[in-house]
Design a protein around this motif. Sequence first.
Motif, mmCIF file in Angstrom:
data_model
loop_
_atom_site.group_PDB
_atom_site.id
_atom_site.type_symbol
_atom_site.label_atom_id
_atom_site.label_comp_id
_atom_site.label_asym_id
_atom_site.label_seq_id
_atom_site.Cartn_x
_atom_site.Cartn_y
_atom_site.Cartn_z
ATOM 1 N N SER A 146 45.952 36.966 39.589
ATOM 2 C CA SER A 146 46.807 38.130 39.849
ATOM 3 C C SER A 146 46.549 39.272 38.872
ATOM 4 C CB SER A 146 48.281 37.714 39.790
ATOM 5 O OG SER A 146 48.656 37.400 38.450
ATOM 6 N N ASP B 202 42.893 43.731 46.242
ATOM 7 C CA ASP B 202 43.546 44.754 47.063
ATOM 8 C C ASP B 202 44.999 44.335 47.299
ATOM 9 O OD1 ASP B 202 43.809 43.066 49.354
ATOM 10 O OD2 ASP B 202 41.824 43.629 50.072
ATOM 11 N N THR B 203 45.775 45.208 47.926
ATOM 12 C CA THR B 203 47.222 44.991 48.012
ATOM 13 C C THR B 203 47.574 43.711 48.753
ATOM 14 O OG1 THR B 203 47.591 47.383 47.966
ATOM 15 C CG2 THR B 203 49.407 46.013 48.769
ATOM 16 N N GLU B 204 46.917 43.428 49.883
ATOM 17 C CA GLU B 204 47.225 42.230 50.654
ATOM 18 C C GLU B 204 46.847 40.970 49.883
ATOM 19 O OE1 GLU B 204 48.550 39.643 53.528
ATOM 20 O OE2 GLU B 204 48.982 41.770 53.206
ATOM 21 N N GLN B 205 45.709 41.007 49.225
ATOM 22 C CA GLN B 205 45.296 39.859 48.414
ATOM 23 C C GLN B 205 46.286 39.621 47.264
ATOM 24 O OE1 GLN B 205 41.405 41.053 47.217
ATOM 25 N NE2 GLN B 205 40.540 40.911 49.278
ATOM 26 N N GLN B 206 46.689 40.716 46.639
ATOM 27 C CA GLN B 206 47.640 40.591 45.538
ATOM 28 C C GLN B 206 48.980 40.052 46.025
ATOM 29 O OE1 GLN B 206 48.158 39.996 42.236
ATOM 30 N NE2 GLN B 206 46.955 41.844 41.811
ATOM 31 N N LEU B 207 49.422 40.497 47.186
ATOM 32 C CA LEU B 207 50.684 40.029 47.740
ATOM 33 C C LEU B 207 50.625 38.532 48.021
ATOM 34 C CD1 LEU B 207 53.517 40.509 48.883
ATOM 35 C CD2 LEU B 207 52.440 41.101 51.074
ATOM 36 N N GLN C 216 50.695 36.590 44.726
ATOM 37 C CA GLN C 216 52.016 36.568 44.120
ATOM 38 C C GLN C 216 52.991 35.686 44.901
ATOM 39 O OE1 GLN C 216 53.430 40.542 43.316
ATOM 40 N NE2 GLN C 216 51.676 41.049 41.998
ATOM 41 N N LEU D 25 54.872 43.097 43.048
ATOM 42 C CA LEU D 25 54.809 44.205 43.999
ATOM 43 C C LEU D 25 56.197 44.536 44.544
ATOM 44 C CD1 LEU D 25 51.639 43.122 46.005
ATOM 45 C CD2 LEU D 25 51.788 44.969 44.328
ATOM 46 N N GLU E 86 57.162 45.050 47.543
ATOM 47 C CA GLU E 86 57.465 44.355 48.798
ATOM 48 C C GLU E 86 57.500 42.837 48.639
ATOM 49 O OE1 GLU E 86 52.995 45.529 49.080
ATOM 50 O OE2 GLU E 86 54.815 46.133 48.007
ATOM 51 N N LEU E 87 57.345 42.330 47.416
ATOM 52 C CA LEU E 87 57.209 40.891 47.221
ATOM 53 C C LEU E 87 58.460 40.128 47.650
ATOM 54 C CD1 LEU E 87 55.673 38.426 46.156
ATOM 55 C CD2 LEU E 87 56.557 38.955 43.871
ATOM 56 N N SER F 296 58.912 39.968 51.402
ATOM 57 C CA SER F 296 57.906 39.077 51.996
ATOM 58 C C SER F 296 58.216 37.619 51.690
ATOM 59 C CB SER F 296 56.508 39.432 51.467
ATOM 60 O OG SER F 296 56.148 40.740 51.834
#
Length: 655
Positions: free
Chosen positions: A170, A175-180, A183, A246, A248-249, A252
């Motif tokens: 992390s 990228d954002t999707e991978q990071q999401l 996490q 993030l 949005e974490l 999600s």
Amino acid sequence: MHSRQFSRLFLVSFILLALITGCETTQLKRSPPVDPQAAHASALYEQQRYQEAADLYLDLAHRAVNGQRDLYRLLAADSLIHEGQLDKAETLLDQIQPTTLAPAEQFRLNLVQASLSLERHQPENVLSVLPRLPQNASEDAAIRYHSLRAAALEELQQRLPYVRELLALSKLPLDTEQQLQTQLGILDTLTRFKPQELREQMPDSDHDTRGWMELAALLRDFPNTPEEIIAPYREWRDLFPDHPALPELITSYYAQQQQRAPLEISRIAVLLPMSGPYARAAATLRDGLMAAWYADSSENRPPIKFYDSSNPEQVWPLLNQAADEGASIVIGPLSKSAVEQLARAGSLPLPVLALNQVNTDSTPPQGLYQFALSPEDEARQVAIWAAWQGYRQPAMLYPATPLGKRMAGAFMETWRELGGESIRTRDYDPASGDYSTPVAELVMARERKAQLEKLKEAREKAREEGLAEIGYELPPRGIDFVFAIGNKKQMRQIRPMVQFHYAEDLPVFSTSRAWDGQMSHDESFDLAGLMLPEMPWMLDRQSEDPLSRSVLQASLPPRGRKYLRLLPMGIDAYTVAPLLRRLESSDRETTPGLTGLLYLNPQRQLMRRMTWISLQTPPRVLGVTPAANSVQVVPMEPEQQTLEQHSESTPPAQR
């Protein structure tokens, strides 16, 4: 794809692309100008046209020299791994001389070898090949390194080392999707631990990791109430203002948990026949369902209503009636014809857990789950277990009946899917009662007898001449285990006959049909050492659990040994019904049942991984059937094979 726990499938989908696409240009620019063919191969790889990329890299390797040739072989191998051509990739990797590669390229070789091991579900090899990250490794190499190790540790179910790899991942530029997804994996894992347990096992955590631990503790306190976490989350943010979580974490996370939450069941409808050929089986299933219902001590235990489905043509009116009367889920029907009607439907008015399995040429509707104690599935588990134990050369004996042929076909199909090759087979007529000839032919008794006599003569000659026993050894049999399909009566003859025909050293596998849960002294003499898969419930004889075999057999009316295993099936149907949505959310989700370790396959069929036993008094537990995707048959060396092997070209069920 469903939002789900950070998994090997997710890792393969995006991380394995990072290193090559990120580093390949750097490597090839060492010899300017860049070969246009190499640039084109790189572009094909990025477009996921892996076979074409591999072909171009191989052409470059043929024209290159020294280390450059090995670099192209490495790139071709990585492309082939993405294409699923693992054997070809391994052949290329074996041709590479690591000393011809620069240090960075040598580490890349380790990464690709680890990728191959991961695809073959050999997680220990991944960790062995990648013990540590070089200090000068690029960010792309670090992403791939931590991703591969995380996937391996997840497969080994080592949760804390797994989450440490995710924490390291992390911190890299994903990228954002991978990071999401990374996490989400961190939180999903940390919330499975109690806060005090985490503090004890991760005492040296840095500030960000402590933030993750506190956030996980917060989510444990509010598992199903996202509206109540708003104020505590703001307080957490005040304590960790620079934390990388993030925005949005949390949303999600709750969406993911909702998909995996137990189904809320207010009323259960059960469709079982009360008359006809399935009535006795249905009565046993009803006993199991009601035993589980009475043992359910929860406050919200749902009421159960039974509907008579003796006429399969009435399945739709009954289903609609159950829906109109407020049922949350239907358990049943039992007959294949009724289940097939539902499987061919476009939609269902409510979720259905059918108590049989059918295969159709159309996609079953959403909400239809199928559960059966399939003999064919047990044959598949024999293939998986034998491969897991390292066996390579099966000999199979099966009854020349429709069921026997289907079971033999299921075993052969699975064995070949696992990478196995030749299978020696013989069938027998169960009505004849004489199995000597097919058994003798299967184990090649006449040839083995001649080999033993030749060995005996050689030893006697050596003794007469005062020589050491040298020279002649028994040649390989061409088989290393026997899979014999039969019921208890048949196996009482077949098992001793295998030993009689000079094959006493061969392990013999069968299925649960060979055992009914008990053995007399004479039966134990005939069946001793026979290995087979069995449901855990059958092995429980003295438990105080109200759902144990000993308790239920003493308290319920006898239905006959033929139907005994339907009792735990009824229990499992009741207990698994609320969990179907969670099992469907991930191909890695399982739940322990009385019939086995339960999981859903892609067709939403409820499958079992059974417990393996060796028959003796009491039976000796050997382990649980592993997941099929973690097993493969180890290829044989050419010298291990013999000319005597006989391989069937098609499964007997298809002839």
